[in-house]
Scaffold this active site. Structure first.
Site, PDB file in Angstrom:
ATOM      1  N   ASN A 130     -31.939 -20.886   1.186  1.00  0.00           N
ATOM      2  CA  ASN A 130     -32.127 -20.387   2.554  1.00  0.00           C
ATOM      3  C   ASN A 130     -30.764 -20.108   3.182  1.00  0.00           C
ATOM      4  O   ASN A 130     -29.723 -20.344   2.567  1.00  0.00           O
ATOM      5  CB  ASN A 130     -32.944 -21.386   3.388  1.00  0.00           C
ATOM      6  CG  ASN A 130     -32.267 -22.734   3.446  1.00  0.00           C
ATOM      7  OD1 ASN A 130     -31.159 -22.863   3.953  1.00  0.00           O
ATOM      8  ND2 ASN A 130     -32.921 -23.753   2.902  1.00  0.00           N
ATOM      9  N   ASP A 165     -38.298 -26.602   0.839  1.00  0.00           N
ATOM     10  CA  ASP A 165     -39.546 -27.376   0.765  1.00  0.00           C
ATOM     11  C   ASP A 165     -40.121 -27.367  -0.650  1.00  0.00           C
ATOM     12  O   ASP A 165     -40.822 -28.285  -1.035  1.00  0.00           O
ATOM     13  CB  ASP A 165     -40.569 -26.813   1.750  1.00  0.00           C
ATOM     14  CG  ASP A 165     -40.201 -27.171   3.180  1.00  0.00           C
ATOM     15  OD1 ASP A 165     -39.774 -28.322   3.391  1.00  0.00           O
ATOM     16  OD2 ASP A 165     -40.318 -26.298   4.066  1.00  0.00           O
ATOM     17  N   PRO A 209     -39.330 -33.631  -2.643  1.00  0.00           N
ATOM     18  CA  PRO A 209     -39.433 -34.884  -1.884  1.00  0.00           C
ATOM     19  C   PRO A 209     -38.879 -34.659  -0.484  1.00  0.00           C
ATOM     20  O   PRO A 209     -37.956 -33.861  -0.296  1.00  0.00           O
ATOM     21  CB  PRO A 209     -38.536 -35.848  -2.668  1.00  0.00           C
ATOM     22  CG  PRO A 209     -37.602 -34.969  -3.429  1.00  0.00           C
ATOM     23  CD  PRO A 209     -38.361 -33.699  -3.728  1.00  0.00           C
ATOM     24  N   ILE A 264     -36.624 -35.971   2.106  1.00  0.00           N
ATOM     25  CA  ILE A 264     -35.527 -36.956   2.116  1.00  0.00           C
ATOM     26  C   ILE A 264     -35.560 -37.760   3.406  1.00  0.00           C
ATOM     27  O   ILE A 264     -35.413 -38.986   3.399  1.00  0.00           O
ATOM     28  CB  ILE A 264     -34.188 -36.217   1.915  1.00  0.00           C
ATOM     29  CG1 ILE A 264     -34.219 -35.497   0.562  1.00  0.00           C
ATOM     30  CG2 ILE A 264     -33.006 -37.192   1.983  1.00  0.00           C
ATOM     31  CD1 ILE A 264     -33.266 -34.362   0.436  1.00  0.00           C
ATOM     32  N   PHE A 304     -33.893 -33.263  12.122  1.00  0.00           N
ATOM     33  CA  PHE A 304     -33.911 -32.020  12.890  1.00  0.00           C
ATOM     34  C   PHE A 304     -35.284 -31.383  12.740  1.00  0.00           C
ATOM     35  O   PHE A 304     -35.988 -31.628  11.760  1.00  0.00           O
ATOM     36  CB  PHE A 304     -32.849 -31.044  12.371  1.00  0.00           C
ATOM     37  CG  PHE A 304     -31.515 -31.239  13.019  1.00  0.00           C
ATOM     38  CD1 PHE A 304     -31.110 -30.421  14.052  1.00  0.00           C
ATOM     39  CD2 PHE A 304     -30.679 -32.257  12.605  1.00  0.00           C
ATOM     40  CE1 PHE A 304     -29.887 -30.595  14.664  1.00  0.00           C
ATOM     41  CE2 PHE A 304     -29.451 -32.445  13.214  1.00  0.00           C
ATOM     42  CZ  PHE A 304     -29.057 -31.609  14.252  1.00  0.00           C
ATOM     43  N   LYS A 315     -43.741 -34.062  14.331  1.00  0.00           N
ATOM     44  CA  LYS A 315     -42.903 -34.227  13.144  1.00  0.00           C
ATOM     45  C   LYS A 315     -42.229 -35.594  13.138  1.00  0.00           C
ATOM     46  O   LYS A 315     -42.094 -36.237  12.102  1.00  0.00           O
ATOM     47  CB  LYS A 315     -41.856 -33.100  13.103  1.00  0.00           C
ATOM     48  CG  LYS A 315     -41.168 -32.943  11.767  1.00  0.00           C
ATOM     49  CD  LYS A 315     -40.343 -31.659  11.690  1.00  0.00           C
ATOM     50  CE  LYS A 315     -41.250 -30.434  11.552  1.00  0.00           C
ATOM     51  NZ  LYS A 315     -40.486 -29.174  11.487  1.00  0.00           N
ATOM     52  N   LYS A 346     -42.884 -38.083  10.063  1.00  0.00           N
ATOM     53  CA  LYS A 346     -41.803 -38.433   9.133  1.00  0.00           C
ATOM     54  C   LYS A 346     -41.296 -39.843   9.346  1.00  0.00           C
ATOM     55  O   LYS A 346     -40.494 -40.336   8.566  1.00  0.00           O
ATOM     56  CB  LYS A 346     -40.659 -37.424   9.261  1.00  0.00           C
ATOM     57  CG  LYS A 346     -41.095 -35.996   8.909  1.00  0.00           C
ATOM     58  CD  LYS A 346     -39.917 -35.146   8.493  1.00  0.00           C
ATOM     59  CE  LYS A 346     -40.373 -33.735   8.156  1.00  0.00           C
ATOM     60  NZ  LYS A 346     -39.359 -33.009   7.384  1.00  0.00           N
TER      61      LYS A 346
HETATM   62  N1  CTP Z   1     -36.097 -32.603   5.518  1.00  0.00           N
HETATM   63  C1  CTP Z   1     -35.768 -33.421   4.447  1.00  0.00           C
HETATM   64  N2  CTP Z   1     -36.303 -33.191   3.228  1.00  0.00           N
HETATM   65  C2  CTP Z   1     -37.171 -32.182   3.044  1.00  0.00           C
HETATM   66  C3  CTP Z   1     -37.516 -31.332   4.126  1.00  0.00           C
HETATM   67  C4  CTP Z   1     -36.951 -31.567   5.350  1.00  0.00           C
HETATM   68  O1  CTP Z   1     -34.969 -34.352   4.611  1.00  0.00           O
HETATM   69  N3  CTP Z   1     -37.675 -31.974   1.847  1.00  0.00           N
HETATM   70  C5  CTP Z   1     -35.542 -32.903   6.827  1.00  0.00           C
HETATM   71  C6  CTP Z   1     -34.576 -31.905   7.358  1.00  0.00           C
HETATM   72  O2  CTP Z   1     -33.250 -32.238   7.001  1.00  0.00           O
HETATM   73  C7  CTP Z   1     -34.794 -32.022   8.865  1.00  0.00           C
HETATM   74  C8  CTP Z   1     -36.248 -32.377   8.983  1.00  0.00           C
HETATM   75  O3  CTP Z   1     -36.608 -32.902   7.725  1.00  0.00           O
HETATM   76  O4  CTP Z   1     -34.063 -33.103   9.393  1.00  0.00           O
HETATM   77  C9  CTP Z   1     -37.187 -31.281   9.412  1.00  0.00           C
HETATM   78  O5  CTP Z   1     -37.166 -30.193   8.602  1.00  0.00           O
HETATM   79  P1  CTP Z   1     -38.087 -28.888   8.916  1.00  0.00           P
HETATM   80  O6  CTP Z   1     -37.762 -27.872   7.898  1.00  0.00           O
HETATM   81  O7  CTP Z   1     -38.005 -28.532  10.346  1.00  0.00           O
HETATM   82  O8  CTP Z   1     -39.511 -29.481   8.743  1.00  0.00           O
HETATM   83  P2  CTP Z   1     -40.520 -29.413   7.565  1.00  0.00           P
HETATM   84  O9  CTP Z   1     -40.685 -30.770   7.048  1.00  0.00           O
HETATM   85  O10 CTP Z   1     -40.116 -28.351   6.615  1.00  0.00           O
HETATM   86  O11 CTP Z   1     -41.847 -29.012   8.329  1.00  0.00           O
HETATM   87  P3  CTP Z   1     -42.481 -27.576   8.649  1.00  0.00           P
HETATM   88  O12 CTP Z   1     -41.680 -26.548   7.911  1.00  0.00           O
HETATM   89  O13 CTP Z   1     -43.842 -27.730   8.183  1.00  0.00           O
HETATM   90  O14 CTP Z   1     -42.321 -27.476  10.139  1.00  0.00           O
END
Ligand code: CTP
Length: 401
Positions: free
Chosen positions: A209, A277, A304, A306, A324, A338, A342
């Site tokens: 990304n 993701d 996973p 994190i 975030f 969220k 989480k």
């Molecule tokens: N994050 C993470 N590990 C992942 C996905 C996300 O640690 N596999 C963390 C990001 O670093 C951020 C937060 O989760 O702090 C939110 O990420 P975001 O992309 O906004 O949320 P998603 O979990 O992808 O939810 P969605 O796209 O469904 O809104």
């Protein structure tokens, strides 16, 4: 003691300017070098000659003086100082600072400065209480400008109220505090994730990304600046590793998780990475070739999480887990959900929809969501967001002790 410290003192117009003469003496007594800039209005209250005599330096008043520009440009004026102090800070100058104007030397120096700024407001009580002044004060505070005073009491205009400039010794104390290094996170361990992840398709291709890593790197820098032992686990970015930060370079989400868990326990974890993701379920060992049967089908598997994994650790969960939320609609409501989903303590929600310029850009508008509610931050640079977050983290970790 302020031995060897360099203060740039900007004196704006107001009867309190006479106290600035005393302030210069007190600063000189403590060994500080004081260089002064005066506005045209200030020169109506105290003479540049007195200011020059007390500071034992030239006084700068004119933006367009050729001699000043050749000897000492306005950029250098603030660059050569450790701290910029505005005392007295008039309502007018504060308004010009808040608006980002550069219509005289004082305002130009302030706009061109990258140094900490301390203001000592002084004005009539009605002017101080006016919503315009209060809005300017709030804007300046949000940008990290520090403030001392004003105090309540008799005002020069004959009224009683808030608007008296802080006394010279109070300003000296605020200067000493501003110049003392803030090491509130000394002895604390911080883990920050940053940048994108890359999920391999085959040995030469990947899914990723547009994350620049600017925000995550700035947060690591801000935590390290407060003295935290900071580990930055980051995907590939163009950002330099901030001073005092230990970088662990990774590519995939799986590697990011392993690296993050390997560095536990920590006091605070800030997950600013834009983790992919999904990964490709089976990475091809060899480069995928066009084989005449059309494009390959990529089957994806979920990565996973994190943030959620660290927040769910039993024995070594970081005391503060911050995530975030990059949202394009219903920003706060989605961030609240969220946060619960989480299991983290704070979510910094930001709007990344097209046109906001957040992704890859230099500024960010944050809503800090915690168990108690939402705090809306004004639009700030990513550095300012990082500094404000580090400040909040320091306060939270100390409050929890
Ligand atoms: N994050 C993470 N590990 C992942 C996905 C996300 O640690 N596999 C963390 C990001 O670093 C951020 C937060 O989760 O702090 C939110 O990420 P975001 O992309 O906004 O949320 P998603 O979990 O992808 O939810 P969605 O796209 O469904 O809104």
């Amino acid at each position: 003691m302020l031995q060897g410290r360099r203060v740039l003192l900007i004196i704006s117009g107001g009867i309190a300017a006479y106290k600035s003469l005393e302030l210069i003496r007190r600063l000189r007594d403590r060994g500080a070098a004081v260089r002064c800039v005066m506005t045209a209005a200030a020169a109506q209250f105290v003479t540049p000659l007195s200011v020059a005599a007390l500071s034992e330096d030239k006084v700068y008043t004119d933006l367009f003086s050729l001699t000043d520009e050749s000897e000492m440009g306005h950029i250098r004026l603030s660059r050569e100082a450790d701290l910029v102090v505005v005392a007295p800070a008039s309502a007018d100058l504060m308004g010009r600072m808040a608006a980002g104007m550069a219509d005289d030397l004082a305002a130009t120096v302030l706009l061109a400065s990258d140094k900490p700024v301390l203001i000592a407001p002084a004005m009539n009580a009605m002017m101080w209480a006016h919503p315009a002044t209060q809005a300017n004060v709030a804007t300046l505070a949000a940008r990290g400008v520090r403030q001392v005073g004003p105090n309540a009491g008799d005002l020069a205009c004959g009224e009683i109220g808030s608007g008296r400039m802080a006394e010279p010794l109070e300003i000296v104390a605020a200067i000493e505090q501003s110049l003392a290094p803030d090491r509130r996170l000394a002895g604390k361990r911080a883990l920050v994730t940053s940048g994108p992840t890359r999920e391999a398709i085959d040995p030469v291709r990947y899914l990723s990304n547009h994350s620049s890593g600017k925000q995550g790197h700035a947060i690591a820098a801000a935590l390290a600046a407060l003295g935290a032992d900071t580990i930055l686990v980051s995907g590939p970015t163009q950002e330099a590793t901030p001073p005092g930060v230990a970088l662990v370079a990774i590519e995939s989400a799986a590697e990011m998780l392993v690296a993050a868990e390997a560095h536990l326990p920590v006091d605070v974890a800030v997950m600013a990475a834009a983790v992919a993701d999904w990964r490709v379920e089976t990475v091809a060992d060899q480069k995928l070739k066009k084989n005449g049967k059309g494009p390959p089908l990529l089957r994806l598997a979920e990565n996973p999480d994190i943030l959620a994994t660290l927040a769910a650790r039993r024995n070594d969960r970081p005391r503060l887990v911050v995530g975030f939320a990059a949202e394009t609609e219903n920003v706060v409501a989605n961030a609240q959900a969220k946060r619960r989903r989480k299991g983290c303590d704070w979510i910094l929600a930001n709007d990344v929809s097209a046109g906001t310029g957040t992704f890859g850009g230099d500024s960010n508008t944050i809503h800090l969501v915690d168990a108690h509610g939402v705090e809306d931050w004004p639009a700030m640079t990513k550095q300012a967001v990082a500094a404000r977050l580090a400040d909040r983290i320091a306060a939270a970790l100390h409050g929890a002790e």
